[in-house]
Write a protein that holds these residues in place. Structure first.
Motif, PDB file in Angstrom:
ATOM      1  N   SER A   1       0.537  -1.378  -0.268  1.00  0.00           N
ATOM      2  CA  SER A   1       0.206   0.204  -0.066  1.00  0.00           C
ATOM      3  C   SER A   1       0.724   1.211   0.083  1.00  0.00           C
ATOM      4  O   SER A   1       2.336   1.096   0.569  1.00  0.00           O
ATOM      5  CB  SER A   1      -0.736  -0.149   1.091  1.00  0.00           C
ATOM      6  N   ALA A   2       0.390   2.140  -0.178  1.00  0.00           N
ATOM      7  CA  ALA A   2       0.989   3.512  -0.532  1.00  0.00           C
ATOM      8  C   ALA A   2       1.626   4.059   1.126  1.00  0.00           C
ATOM      9  O   ALA A   2       2.437   4.909   0.801  1.00  0.00           O
ATOM     10  CB  ALA A   2       0.343   4.776  -1.334  1.00  0.00           C
ATOM     11  N   SER A   3       1.230   3.274   2.073  1.00  0.00           N
ATOM     12  CA  SER A   3       0.842   3.990   3.474  1.00  0.00           C
ATOM     13  C   SER A   3       2.726   3.214   3.732  1.00  0.00           C
ATOM     14  O   SER A   3       2.438   3.709   5.180  1.00  0.00           O
ATOM     15  CB  SER A   3       0.100   3.843   4.117  1.00  0.00           C
ATOM     16  N   MET A   4       3.043   2.361   3.248  1.00  0.00           N
ATOM     17  CA  MET A   4       4.256   1.806   3.494  1.00  0.00           C
ATOM     18  C   MET A   4       5.007   2.740   3.705  1.00  0.00           C
ATOM     19  O   MET A   4       5.032   3.466   2.933  1.00  0.00           O
ATOM     20  CB  MET A   4       4.309   0.135   3.300  1.00  0.00           C
ATOM     21  N   ARG A   5       6.097   2.127   3.876  1.00  0.00           N
ATOM     22  CA  ARG A   5       7.713   3.046   3.761  1.00  0.00           C
ATOM     23  C   ARG A   5       8.168   2.214   2.768  1.00  0.00           C
ATOM     24  O   ARG A   5       8.721   1.275   2.644  1.00  0.00           O
ATOM     25  CB  ARG A   5       9.051   2.594   5.000  1.00  0.00           C
ATOM     26  N   TRP A   6       8.787   2.970   1.611  1.00  0.00           N
ATOM     27  CA  TRP A   6       9.343   2.718   0.447  1.00  0.00           C
ATOM     28  C   TRP A   6      10.797   3.183   0.066  1.00  0.00           C
ATOM     29  O   TRP A   6      11.281   3.823   0.765  1.00  0.00           O
ATOM     30  CB  TRP A   6       8.542   3.263  -1.072  1.00  0.00           C
ATOM     31  N   LEU A   7      11.513   2.016  -0.639  1.00  0.00           N
ATOM     32  CA  LEU A   7      13.100   2.499  -0.532  1.00  0.00           C
ATOM     33  C   LEU A   7      13.333   2.063  -2.201  1.00  0.00           C
ATOM     34  O   LEU A   7      12.396   0.944  -3.260  1.00  0.00           O
ATOM     35  CB  LEU A   7      14.181   0.883   0.410  1.00  0.00           C
ATOM     36  N   VAL A   8      14.590   2.943  -2.558  1.00  0.00           N
ATOM     37  CA  VAL A   8      15.028   2.425  -3.681  1.00  0.00           C
ATOM     38  C   VAL A   8      16.089   2.135  -3.181  1.00  0.00           C
ATOM     39  O   VAL A   8      17.409   2.341  -2.983  1.00  0.00           O
ATOM     40  CB  VAL A   8      15.808   3.131  -4.501  1.00  0.00           C
ATOM     41  N   LEU A   9      16.779   0.932  -4.227  1.00  0.00           N
ATOM     42  CA  LEU A   9      18.024   0.006  -3.700  1.00  0.00           C
ATOM     43  C   LEU A   9      18.370  -0.073  -5.373  1.00  0.00           C
ATOM     44  O   LEU A   9      18.249  -0.372  -5.787  1.00  0.00           O
ATOM     45  CB  LEU A   9      17.929  -1.598  -3.073  1.00  0.00           C
ATOM     46  N   SER A  10      20.400   0.144  -4.622  1.00  0.00           N
ATOM     47  CA  SER A  10      21.264  -0.259  -5.968  1.00  0.00           C
ATOM     48  C   SER A  10      22.042  -1.549  -5.608  1.00  0.00           C
ATOM     49  O   SER A  10      22.397  -1.989  -4.283  1.00  0.00           O
ATOM     50  CB  SER A  10      21.870   0.897  -6.578  1.00  0.00           C
TER      51      SER A  10
END
Length: 258
Positions: free
Chosen positions: A82-91
């Protein structure tokens, strides 16, 4: 109308090895609000931090690695998000990334956190690579470049690209991807797929679980980016997306737009 359909054999870079304009694979990760993932693994939620899997193995199955969705494609496969979660971009180094069989999820041995924030930010930061991968992958699936052309990919993991004015892109197979860049085009993707749309106005057939990255330029030349996803109530309905506005049968929609 010019439509091209290439052979099934693809000479394209697999999603989990695609590096776009750098030398690393970008991946999107969704966490609980406390920063934990499946199994209680605690993630640092700060850009620049490096994380290494304590149980790494190279087998193309779930477990034994840091799991995510390469370039934001396949989001929702494996867990409810869901949009309420915490989101990461990983490389990660491509050599450290393995595609999990029968899914679009990947796992990595070691990653660097490039972004920590909301879903819209994570999708924006991976949008250009996502578009680039869909375009190059569609050369092995279906593409339509003429006025009013249509492109459809129905197999699992397929991709479709429509670049002409009033074209249409459809990706109905599981874990598929679509890209539409012509004005007044239409988009229909399955609930386990992702799409990139670069135009102001388009028609969207909403499917619960699908993710659409919408980017457009306003009358003043300013760029805007939104992430769209559909609720259960929106599933299967046709919407007109016009910049900031999303409408159903002439009425403002109350769907989930980030």
């Amino acid at each position: 109308m010019k439509q091209e359909r290439m052979p099934d054999v693809k000479n394209t870079i697999p999603l989990h090895q695609f590096t776009h304009d750098g030398d690393r694979v970008l991946m999107v990760k969704a966490l609980a609000q406390n920063g934990s993932s499946h199994g209680g693994f605690q993630w640092p939620v700060e850009a620049g931090k490096t994380v290494e899997a304590p149980d790494w193995n190279e087998k193309p199955v779930c477990g034994g690695g840091l799991h995510a969705w390469a370039w934001g494609i396949g989001i929702g496969d494996g867990i409810e998000v869901s949009a309420s979660m915490r989101w990461l971009v990983l490389s990660a180094d491509p050599a450290d990334v393995v595609l999990i069989e029968t899914s679009r999820k990947v796992k990595a041995r070691k990653v660097r956190i490039e972004y920590a924030g909301d879903m819209a930010g994570a999708m924006y930061r991976t949008s250009q690579g996502r578009i680039a991968w869909v375009v190059q992958d569609s050369r092995g699936s279906a593409s339509a470049s003429g006025y009013g052309g249509s492109a459809s990919a129905s197999g699992d993991g397929g991709s479709a690209s429509a670049s002409g004015v009033r074209g249409s892109a459809s990706a109905s197979g599981a874990m598929s991807a679509a890209c539409a860049t012509g004005e007044d085009s239409s988009l229909d993707i399955s609930g386990t797929s992702a799409a990139a749309v670069v135009m102001t106005k388009f028609t969207w057939i909403a499917r619960r679980g699908a993710v659409v990255l919408h980017r457009w330029k306003d009358a003043r030349g300013r760029m805007h980016t939104k992430t769209l996803s559909a609720t259960r109530a929106m599933d299967g309905k046709r919407y007109l997306v016009d910049g900031e506005k999303i409408k159903l049968m002439g009425t403002e929609a109350r769907g989930h737009v980030n």
